[in-house]
Design an enzyme around this catalytic site. Structure first.
Site, PDB file in Angstrom:
ATOM      1  N   SER A 124       0.836  -1.200   0.000  1.00 13.36           N
ATOM      2  CA  SER A 124       0.000   0.000   0.000  1.00 13.36           C
ATOM      3  C   SER A 124       0.871   1.250   0.000  1.00 13.36           C
ATOM      4  O   SER A 124       1.989   1.249   0.544  1.00 13.36           O
ATOM      5  CB  SER A 124      -0.843  -0.024   1.275  1.00 13.36           C
ATOM      6  OG  SER A 124      -1.406   1.235   1.516  1.00 13.36           O
ATOM      7  N   TYR A 148      -1.865  -1.186  10.843  1.00 16.78           N
ATOM      8  CA  TYR A 148      -2.155  -1.753   9.512  1.00 16.78           C
ATOM      9  C   TYR A 148      -0.971  -1.507   8.574  1.00 16.78           C
ATOM     10  O   TYR A 148      -0.466  -2.417   7.914  1.00 16.78           O
ATOM     11  CB  TYR A 148      -3.428  -1.121   8.931  1.00 16.78           C
ATOM     12  CG  TYR A 148      -3.542  -1.317   7.431  1.00 16.78           C
ATOM     13  CD1 TYR A 148      -3.828  -2.574   6.901  1.00 16.78           C
ATOM     14  CD2 TYR A 148      -3.328  -0.253   6.542  1.00 16.78           C
ATOM     15  CE1 TYR A 148      -3.899  -2.770   5.528  1.00 16.78           C
ATOM     16  CE2 TYR A 148      -3.393  -0.439   5.173  1.00 16.78           C
ATOM     17  CZ  TYR A 148      -3.679  -1.695   4.670  1.00 16.78           C
ATOM     18  OH  TYR A 148      -3.740  -1.891   3.313  1.00 16.78           O
ATOM     19  N   LYS A 152       2.062  -4.073   6.552  1.00 15.98           N
ATOM     20  CA  LYS A 152       2.491  -4.046   5.144  1.00 15.98           C
ATOM     21  C   LYS A 152       4.011  -3.887   5.056  1.00 15.98           C
ATOM     22  O   LYS A 152       4.666  -4.575   4.288  1.00 15.98           O
ATOM     23  CB  LYS A 152       1.807  -2.892   4.394  1.00 15.98           C
ATOM     24  CG  LYS A 152       0.307  -3.051   4.234  1.00 15.98           C
ATOM     25  CD  LYS A 152      -0.038  -4.213   3.352  1.00 15.98           C
ATOM     26  CE  LYS A 152      -1.519  -4.508   3.297  1.00 15.98           C
ATOM     27  NZ  LYS A 152      -1.836  -5.832   2.782  1.00 15.98           N
TER      28      LYS A 152
END
Ligand code: NAD
Ligand code: UFG
Length: 337
Positions: A124, A148, A152
């Site tokens: 992302s 979050y 990643k």
């Protein structure tokens, strides 16, 4: 060629399954349906007139993942499965670390065991933190502001270490910017069960009357009109980027990261105005304070994906706004039948 798609019932995964099938790949999906519904598999079959093998289960389940690799002759994996809500990740970090990291480790260990060493991973733009310069290039410094995003970044690190230890791997890390839009059939798209956090799903629910008013988070940023600027990309263009990445890893070993966006930045107000115009509707919105953690502007330099993968986004912001609304209108109509 047989591709395992983890999280294939989800928003980006389902569109990618359609593109894979249209390009004559065989598709096997594993999804625990934590953020999707099983009928997506039927919709993929309806769109493509092709079959999909579906395993309903958790990617953290070692026995199931082993069973899949033992049964199916998987050539490569596209790994979408993961939890993705930024706000929830701040409240429940352990859930995010457990789900996103454990599932990835289980997957990679099993791939290693069965000598399947080709993977495309969904990363992302969040890994760029607050970019100092724009547009963002792949070699910009990496940092994150929430659990979050950290999952990643950690997974990118795990993949880099894995490749360093064994150069037989072929790994493409795709850093998505802001996917919106839906399949032109109107059969698949983004349909969050809860109140959406992201802008487009929120706009759509205000447009259908399910939510009363959109809050625009801040109009005092140093941007063209003071509202946040993002690189919105049509989900079908994004799905096509995965086909290019699969073609690449099937023929070349190595590890690389690619930005997948359009390279253009649109402000919140521009997106609202475009949505209103193409769908001939008025949106009820008000300006409120900034959302904590938001960056002013974020858009990609996508020249590397074009150079290495031969991919670039083609659909414009008008198409994105139209397809997002058409999908939800069709869904609501079908549900009232
Ligand atoms: P999504 O929630 O629609 O799809 C993810 C799918 O994974 C869901 O169907 C969910 O049920 C499944 N899943 C989650 N944990 C699982 C597990 N342990 N085992 C099996 N299945 C599991 O999300 P999406 O928008 O399609 O995103 C796909 C990937 O792309 C995610 O990894 C996400 O973090 C990443 N990403 C998304 C965006 C975005 O804005 N949508 C932006 C950047 C990156
Ligand atoms: N916004 C509003 N009102 C809303 C929702 C959003 O004004 O109700 C604004 C935000 O402030 C931001 C823009 O709309 O300026 C886009 O916000 P989104 O929440 O749609 O997207 P983000 O860029 O904040 O984050 C998304 C995903 C992240 C991902 C990132 C980059 O949620 O997981 O894109 O890919 F990391």
């Amino acid at each position: 060629m047989k591709i395992l798609v983890t999280g294939g019932c989800g928003y980006i995964g389902s569109h990618t399954c359609c593109e894979l099938l249209a390009n004559d790949y065989e598709v096997v999906v594993i999804d625990n349906l934590s953020n999707s519904k099983e009928d997506v598999i039927d919709k993929i079959k309806e769109i493509t007139k092709k079959n999909v093998k579906f395993y309903k289960g958790d990617l953290c389940d070692k026995t199931l993942v082993d069973e899949i690799f033992k049964t199916e002759n998987i050539d490569a994996v596209i790994h979408f499965a993961g939890l993705k809500a930024v706000g929830e990740s701040v409240k429940k970090p352990l859930l995010y670390y457990r789900n996103n990291l454990d599932s990835t480790l289980t997957l990679l260990e099993t791939m290693n065991k069965y000598n399947c060493k080709k993977i495309v991973f969904s990363s992302s733009a969040t890994v760029y933190g607050s970019p100092k310069k724009l547009p963002i290039k792949e070699d910009f410094p990496l940092s994150t502001t929430n659990p979050y995003g950290s999952t990643k970044l950690y997974i990118e690190g795990i993949l880099k270490d894995l490749y360093r230890s064994d150069n037989d791997w072929s790994i493409s890390i795709l850093r998505y910017f802001n996917p919106i839009g839906a399949h032109e059939s109107g059969l698949i798209g983004e349909n969050p069960n809860d109140i959406p956090n992201n802008l487009m799903p929120y706009i759509v629910k205000v447009a259908t009357g399910e939510l009363e008013q959109l809050s625009v988070f801040g109009d005092d940023y140093d941007t063209k009109d003071g509202t946040g600027v993002r690189d919105y990309i049509h989900v079908v263009d994004l799905a096509k980027g995965h086909i290019k990445a699969i073609e690449h890893i099937l023929k070349e070993k190595g590890i690389d990261c690619y930005n997948l966006g359009t390279g253009k930045g649109y402000s919140v107000l521009e997106l609202i105005k475009t949505f209103e115009k193409v769908n001939n509707i008025k949106l009820n919105y008000k300006i409120v304070g900034r959302r904590p953690g938001d960056v002013a502007a974020c858009y990609a330099d996508c020249s590397y994906a074009f150079k290495k993968l031969g991919w670039k986004a083609e659909k414009n912001i008008e198409q994105m706004c139209k397809d997002s609304f058409d999908f939800v209108n069709k869904l609501n109509k079908d549900n009232t039948k």
